[in-house]
Design a protein around this motif. Structure first.
Motif, PDB file in Angstrom:
ATOM      1  N   SER A 150      45.545  29.857 -30.705  1.00  0.00           N
ATOM      2  CA  SER A 150      46.148  28.596 -30.269  1.00  0.00           C
ATOM      3  C   SER A 150      47.591  28.837 -29.815  1.00  0.00           C
ATOM      4  O   SER A 150      48.378  29.464 -30.536  1.00  0.00           O
ATOM      5  CB  SER A 150      46.110  27.638 -31.461  1.00  0.00           C
TER       6      SER A 150
ATOM      7  N   TRP B  84      44.998  44.945 -21.309  1.00  0.00           N
ATOM      8  CA  TRP B  84      43.613  44.538 -21.082  1.00  0.00           C
ATOM      9  C   TRP B  84      42.736  45.654 -20.527  1.00  0.00           C
ATOM     10  O   TRP B  84      41.663  45.383 -20.006  1.00  0.00           O
ATOM     11  CB  TRP B  84      43.600  43.315 -20.148  1.00  0.00           C
TER      12      TRP B  84
ATOM     13  N   ASN C 297      41.270  20.579 -25.938  1.00  0.00           N
ATOM     14  CA  ASN C 297      41.173  20.176 -27.349  1.00  0.00           C
ATOM     15  C   ASN C 297      41.875  18.875 -27.706  1.00  0.00           C
ATOM     16  O   ASN C 297      41.895  18.496 -28.887  1.00  0.00           O
ATOM     17  CB  ASN C 297      41.734  21.300 -28.231  1.00  0.00           C
TER      18      ASN C 297
ATOM     19  N   ARG D 225      49.784  40.436 -25.445  1.00  0.00           N
ATOM     20  CA  ARG D 225      49.604  40.570 -26.890  1.00  0.00           C
ATOM     21  C   ARG D 225      50.702  41.447 -27.467  1.00  0.00           C
ATOM     22  O   ARG D 225      51.175  42.379 -26.811  1.00  0.00           O
ATOM     23  CB  ARG D 225      48.256  41.226 -27.220  1.00  0.00           C
TER      24      ARG D 225
ATOM     25  N   HIS E 275      43.453  24.996 -36.274  1.00  0.00           N
ATOM     26  CA  HIS E 275      43.405  25.981 -35.182  1.00  0.00           C
ATOM     27  C   HIS E 275      43.776  27.377 -35.693  1.00  0.00           C
ATOM     28  O   HIS E 275      43.277  28.377 -35.180  1.00  0.00           O
ATOM     29  CB  HIS E 275      44.379  25.601 -34.065  1.00  0.00           C
TER      30      HIS E 275
ATOM     31  N   PHE F 145      39.910  25.629 -22.982  1.00  0.00           N
ATOM     32  CA  PHE F 145      39.898  24.556 -23.987  1.00  0.00           C
ATOM     33  C   PHE F 145      40.429  23.243 -23.416  1.00  0.00           C
ATOM     34  O   PHE F 145      41.323  23.230 -22.573  1.00  0.00           O
ATOM     35  CB  PHE F 145      40.790  24.924 -25.171  1.00  0.00           C
TER      36      PHE F 145
ATOM     37  N   LEU G  69      36.152  21.895 -31.627  1.00  0.00           N
ATOM     38  CA  LEU G  69      36.697  22.443 -30.379  1.00  0.00           C
ATOM     39  C   LEU G  69      35.993  21.804 -29.191  1.00  0.00           C
ATOM     40  O   LEU G  69      34.789  21.522 -29.254  1.00  0.00           O
ATOM     41  CB  LEU G  69      36.465  23.962 -30.309  1.00  0.00           C
TER      42      LEU G  69
ATOM     43  N   CYS H 151      38.173  33.867 -34.463  1.00  0.00           N
ATOM     44  CA  CYS H 151      38.038  34.533 -33.151  1.00  0.00           C
ATOM     45  C   CYS H 151      38.351  36.022 -33.297  1.00  0.00           C
ATOM     46  O   CYS H 151      37.621  36.881 -32.783  1.00  0.00           O
ATOM     47  CB  CYS H 151      38.983  33.907 -32.125  1.00  0.00           C
TER      48      CYS H 151
ATOM     49  N   CYS I  29      41.039  32.729 -21.325  1.00  0.00           N
ATOM     50  CA  CYS I  29      40.918  31.279 -21.174  1.00  0.00           C
ATOM     51  C   CYS I  29      41.391  30.981 -19.756  1.00  0.00           C
ATOM     52  O   CYS I  29      42.564  31.183 -19.446  1.00  0.00           O
ATOM     53  CB  CYS I  29      41.787  30.556 -22.196  1.00  0.00           C
TER      54      CYS I  29
ATOM     55  N   GLU J  25      42.629  17.296 -31.467  1.00  0.00           N
ATOM     56  CA  GLU J  25      43.978  17.533 -31.992  1.00  0.00           C
ATOM     57  C   GLU J  25      44.661  16.226 -32.402  1.00  0.00           C
ATOM     58  O   GLU J  25      45.437  16.199 -33.360  1.00  0.00           O
ATOM     59  CB  GLU J  25      44.821  18.260 -30.936  1.00  0.00           C
TER      60      GLU J  25
ATOM     61  N   THR K   5      41.452  30.482 -35.156  1.00  0.00           N
ATOM     62  CA  THR K   5      41.976  31.690 -34.509  1.00  0.00           C
ATOM     63  C   THR K   5      41.612  32.940 -35.311  1.00  0.00           C
ATOM     64  O   THR K   5      41.209  33.960 -34.744  1.00  0.00           O
ATOM     65  CB  THR K   5      43.516  31.554 -34.360  1.00  0.00           C
TER      66      THR K   5
HETATM   67  C1  LIG Z   1      41.874  27.400 -31.858  1.00  0.00           C
HETATM   68  C2  LIG Z   1      42.371  27.458 -30.441  1.00  0.00           C
HETATM   69  C3  LIG Z   1      42.776  26.302 -29.802  1.00  0.00           C
HETATM   70  C4  LIG Z   1      43.207  26.344 -28.471  1.00  0.00           C
HETATM   71  N1  LIG Z   1      43.524  25.169 -27.839  1.00  0.00           N
HETATM   72  C5  LIG Z   1      43.858  25.198 -26.531  1.00  0.00           C
HETATM   73  C6  LIG Z   1      44.055  23.976 -25.817  1.00  0.00           C
HETATM   74  O1  LIG Z   1      43.914  22.886 -26.359  1.00  0.00           O
HETATM   75  N2  LIG Z   1      44.376  24.056 -24.505  1.00  0.00           N
HETATM   76  C7  LIG Z   1      44.493  25.247 -23.859  1.00  0.00           C
HETATM   77  O2  LIG Z   1      44.762  25.261 -22.667  1.00  0.00           O
HETATM   78  N3  LIG Z   1      44.267  26.425 -24.513  1.00  0.00           N
HETATM   79  C8  LIG Z   1      43.965  26.422 -25.820  1.00  0.00           C
HETATM   80  N4  LIG Z   1      43.707  27.593 -26.471  1.00  0.00           N
HETATM   81  C9  LIG Z   1      43.728  28.852 -25.721  1.00  0.00           C
HETATM   82  C10 LIG Z   1      44.969  29.679 -26.003  1.00  0.00           C
HETATM   83  O3  LIG Z   1      46.113  29.065 -25.469  1.00  0.00           O
HETATM   84  C11 LIG Z   1      44.754  31.089 -25.419  1.00  0.00           C
HETATM   85  O4  LIG Z   1      43.753  31.709 -26.154  1.00  0.00           O
HETATM   86  C12 LIG Z   1      45.990  31.931 -25.477  1.00  0.00           C
HETATM   87  O5  LIG Z   1      46.971  31.399 -24.630  1.00  0.00           O
HETATM   88  C13 LIG Z   1      45.720  33.368 -25.074  1.00  0.00           C
HETATM   89  O6  LIG Z   1      45.165  33.429 -23.803  1.00  0.00           O
HETATM   90  P1  LIG Z   1      43.775  34.166 -23.535  1.00  0.00           P
HETATM   91  O7  LIG Z   1      42.752  33.533 -24.417  1.00  0.00           O
HETATM   92  O8  LIG Z   1      43.503  33.948 -22.069  1.00  0.00           O
HETATM   93  O9  LIG Z   1      43.968  35.613 -23.853  1.00  0.00           O
HETATM   94  C14 LIG Z   1      43.277  27.579 -27.794  1.00  0.00           C
HETATM   95  C15 LIG Z   1      42.873  28.753 -28.449  1.00  0.00           C
HETATM   96  C16 LIG Z   1      42.410  28.698 -29.758  1.00  0.00           C
HETATM   97  C17 LIG Z   1      41.933  29.956 -30.447  1.00  0.00           C
END
Ligand SMILES: Cc1cc2nc3c(=O)[nH]c(=O)nc-3n(C[C@H](O)[C@H](O)[C@H](O)COP(=O)(O)O)c2cc1C
Length: 369
Positions: free
Chosen positions: A68, A41, A321, A361, A104, A319, A346, A111, A161, A325, A108
């Protein structure tokens, strides 16, 4: 400082083949979670990259996007014409239980597309993304332009997130307007719910979704398979949901494997999420005009711009979701939002709060085709 690049019209911007893979820096195999997270990062450097090195850097920025379950369900091809990058689905990383129609997965890819386009602009390339329905891929063509480091680009390595508690304070109308602008497009609507009644109504669907998902053995097993219970596990795979990122303690994976079913209860999760919605400034709902892959990619681009804009303003998001879902919940949830007949894509809470431990990553070499 922005380094501007001059490209001769006939010079390919990116080079593919063995050259693209030459000069890869090997990472120390023994580094712990902290070192790997810091390296992953670190702020994106704007050095004078060209050709394959620039292509690899754009791919690296793309992989800092959310995915996701942190499946990182993408692959990247530096195209042979040297002027485009394709972003392809990695179907080996799909999640059939939580995401049976690959919604998803394509969000993704959107994104990652947005990160790539923002990073390209910072390096003096205008990215134009198109979804190719036959190849199921996003092709980003790159043309030389004046380099611009947008606040969204600068936010790429700071975005996460954030699944922790927020401070419960509202955002200003100026901040909400910036989020609204960043997160919508001609074909994606963004609803920002900041009234407590509307947020409670959405919370009710989130809790119904939680309860349904945690009663579904296939969902629970798939989720468990993507959880990395400690830093060593997270470093070993560089993907998946690092438990500490959700506020959980590091535990040996054999304990996590054995106890997961009992640690994760519908009541515990619903209580937690209720508190988190109530300390959020609002909930964002993204709605694509049509329920198809091209629009899911566009939803992902809009969400990522929203997340980067939020990060630039010091605002966090996570999220929720579950209502989109669980297929049976989508129509009543849509109706409650006044969106009957449409598919909400979303659901995201936002507000201010402390950062959480970062997810990891996989290296660029692992995602190049
Ligand atoms: C399409 C999509 C759906 C996701 N759904 C959820 C979710 O329902 N709950 C959640 O806690 N995180 C969700 N995430 C977040 C991912 O878990 C998170 O992006 C991933 O763990 C990487 O962490 P970062 O975004 O902090 O780098 C989602 C991410 C994407 C792109």
């Amino acid at each position: 400082m922005v380094t501007r690049r001059q490209f001769a019209a006939s010079t390919p911007l990116l080079v593919t083949g063995p050259l693209a893979l030459s000069g890869c820096s090997k990472e120390p195999a023994t580094d712990g979670y902290e070192a790997v997270a810091e390296r992953t990062w670190q702020p994106v450097p704007l050095t004078n990259l060209r050709g394959a090195a620039l292509g690899r850097e754009l791919v690296r920025c793309a992989t800092l996007a959310p995915s996701s379950h942190n499946t990182q369900c993408w692959r990247f091809a530096l195209d042979t014409d040297g002027r485009s990058i394709s972003i392809l689905p990695d179907l080996a990383r799909r999640c059939p239980a939580v995401d049976p129609d690959d919604h998803h997965l394509f969000v993704t890819l959107g994104c990652a597309t947005e990160n790539l386009v923002q990073a390209a602009l910072a390096h003096g390339l205008q990215g134009e993304a198109r979804f190719d329905a036959i190849g199921d891929a996003v092709r980003v063509t790159l043309e030389p332009t004046r380099a611009q480091t947008t606040p969204l680009f600068t936010a790429i390595p700071a975005r996460q997130c954030t699944r922790g508690d927020y401070d419960g304070k509202p955002l200003s109308s100026e901040e909400l307007a910036l989020l609204q602008r960043a997160g919508s497009s001609d074909t994606v609507r963004l609803l920002l719910l900041t009234e407590r009644l509307a947020m409670e109504q959405t919370l009710d669907y989130v809790m119904q979704g939680n309860t349904a998902q945690l009663a579904d053995a296939a969902f629970v097993k798939e989720l468990k398979d993507w959880i990395r219970f400690n830093g060593a596990d997270a470093v070993r795979t560089r993907d998946g949901l690092y438990a500490a990122s959700s506020g959980n303690p590091n535990i040996p994976s054999w304990i996590g494997d054995a106890a997961f079913r009992w640690l994760l209860t519908a009541k515990g999760e619903n209580d937690k999420v209720a508190g988190q919605v109530r300390n959020s400034a609002g909930i964002a709902v993204f709605v694509g005009q049509t329920a198809d892959k091209a629009h899911w990619v566009e939803v992902g681009r809009c969400y990522e711009r929203f997340a980067l804009q939020a990060t630039a303003l010091g605002i966090r998001n996570a999220f929720l979701n579950q209502p989109v879902e669980v297929a049976a919940l989508r129509p009543p949830f849509a109706a409650a939002l006044g969106l009957s007949g449409q598919r909400p894509d979303l659901v995201v809470r936002f507000g201010r709060g402390p950062a959480m431990p970062r997810s990891l990553r996989r290296p660029v070499d692992a995602v190049l085709v």
